[in-house]
Enzyme design. Sequence first.
Site, mmCIF file in Angstrom:
data_model
loop_
_atom_site.group_PDB
_atom_site.id
_atom_site.type_symbol
_atom_site.label_atom_id
_atom_site.label_comp_id
_atom_site.label_asym_id
_atom_site.label_seq_id
_atom_site.Cartn_x
_atom_site.Cartn_y
_atom_site.Cartn_z
ATOM 1 N N HIS A 312 42.532 37.774 31.636
ATOM 2 C CA HIS A 312 42.345 38.981 31.935
ATOM 3 C C HIS A 312 43.842 39.902 30.908
ATOM 4 O O HIS A 312 44.419 38.692 30.739
ATOM 5 C CB HIS A 312 43.119 39.253 33.435
ATOM 6 C CG HIS A 312 42.827 40.320 33.742
ATOM 7 N ND1 HIS A 312 43.751 41.003 33.851
ATOM 8 C CD2 HIS A 312 41.927 40.820 34.655
ATOM 9 C CE1 HIS A 312 43.177 42.014 34.206
ATOM 10 N NE2 HIS A 312 42.470 42.170 35.092
ATOM 11 N N ASP A 369 36.106 38.690 38.652
ATOM 12 C CA ASP A 369 34.616 38.626 37.948
ATOM 13 C C ASP A 369 34.432 37.094 38.611
ATOM 14 O O ASP A 369 32.744 36.851 38.347
ATOM 15 C CB ASP A 369 34.365 38.849 37.088
ATOM 16 C CG ASP A 369 35.174 40.468 36.850
ATOM 17 O OD1 ASP A 369 34.853 40.938 37.760
ATOM 18 O OD2 ASP A 369 36.290 40.519 35.249
#
Length: 447
Positions: A312, A369
């Site tokens: 991320h 996700d």
Amino acid sequence: MGTKDTTTRQYAELIVDGRTHRLPIVEGSEGERAIDIRRLRAETGLVTLDSGYMNTGACTSSITYLDGERGVLRYRGYAVDELADKCSFVEVAYLLVHGTLPTRRQLTHFSRLLGRYALIHEDMIHFFDRFPPHAHPMAILSSMVNALSTFYPEITENPLENLDCMVARLLSKVRTIAAFSYKKSIGHPLVYPRHDLSYCANFLNMMFDSPVQPYEIRPEAVAALNKVLILHGDHEQNCSTSTVRIVGSARVNLYASISAGISALWGPLHGGANQAVVEMLERIYNGGGDFRKYVEMAKDPSSLFRLSGFGHRVYKTYDPRARVIKKTCDDLLEALNVSDPLLDIAKELEEYALKDDYFLERNLYPNVDFYSGIIYRALGIPKNMFTVMFALGRLPGWIAHWKELWDDPESRLYRPRQIYTGPGAREFVPLDDRVEAGDEDVPCAGR
């Protein structure tokens, strides 16, 4: 380095051409510190260069706190995992916009407004017929949200006069538009919203109910959708949220600002990541299921293959949302008695990555996700709707930031600077004196 003056305010010292400049240090409520450079160009003639704004604070905000090093995410001071466990999405939407969790009376009033504003103008339904049959739902959603301002112009005159109505109208109508766009894409009749259903139950019913096969609303499905939307509710100054604020800084109406945010979210590096995860898992499954082969491909610098759902931009440890969404995924598939081979691959891949030095050294932990796409698959939501679902969840966060911007007396039109790297001053050459460089007309495809 920071120094203190007699008023105990901290400063950083910057030396330019032998001259020392003192720049104030601003500290947030959680101890975050920033150098205030708003007077930098006026005092030194310099600007900062920060590609991707990795080290630039564009605003102060009281909405979301994120600590990527410690894996902390809080909405208005509340831990996101606690909100996902104990609240409905409507409660969290209210919290993000208003700053406090609603009382029962406030929640009832807000929920009634969501029911009242669920319908879209009947003339807007004809818009769906003008899109190509296979138009991407995100393109439709962005266009339709922008068009809302022409049907409900009163929101642009004094947008903060009746905040609850403005927020409820947008939250409810975007949900309806999203479901309608899916129904149109598959050629099914539209299913209108019902006042007796909750926000998430209403959406699932509009998506999947049919005159020939009534949809059974499972409480487990509703609970899972609530959690996923809550986890996507806000995430500080990400790409789409920053876009909403940039557009809103021009005093553009809320609809246009949200439409711009939807377009930014559409990108595969942002909201499209959950679709990329499912497509990656499908590729591994169709290739025989040996995920280790693909892991080695991802490690190879010469390979174009990348593992989606890991790492991320901000988090340097486990994404706090990923823990919640993984359990939500397990619970939903067990309740619905769904066996998904992609989930099996995802679990094996995650377990492997959390023990592999390559991933650990690069802080490549599973993100939100990684499992959200599998939840959407279990709910029956197609891949091209995944980013639309992200937009539904992020909508209250966008609204909260737009409102915060409008409320801020120090807000100014966003206007970043640049460092020019093009040619210097040139002498103009008349058209007939210009030397050809071998340019040829290139035929364009299409009409």
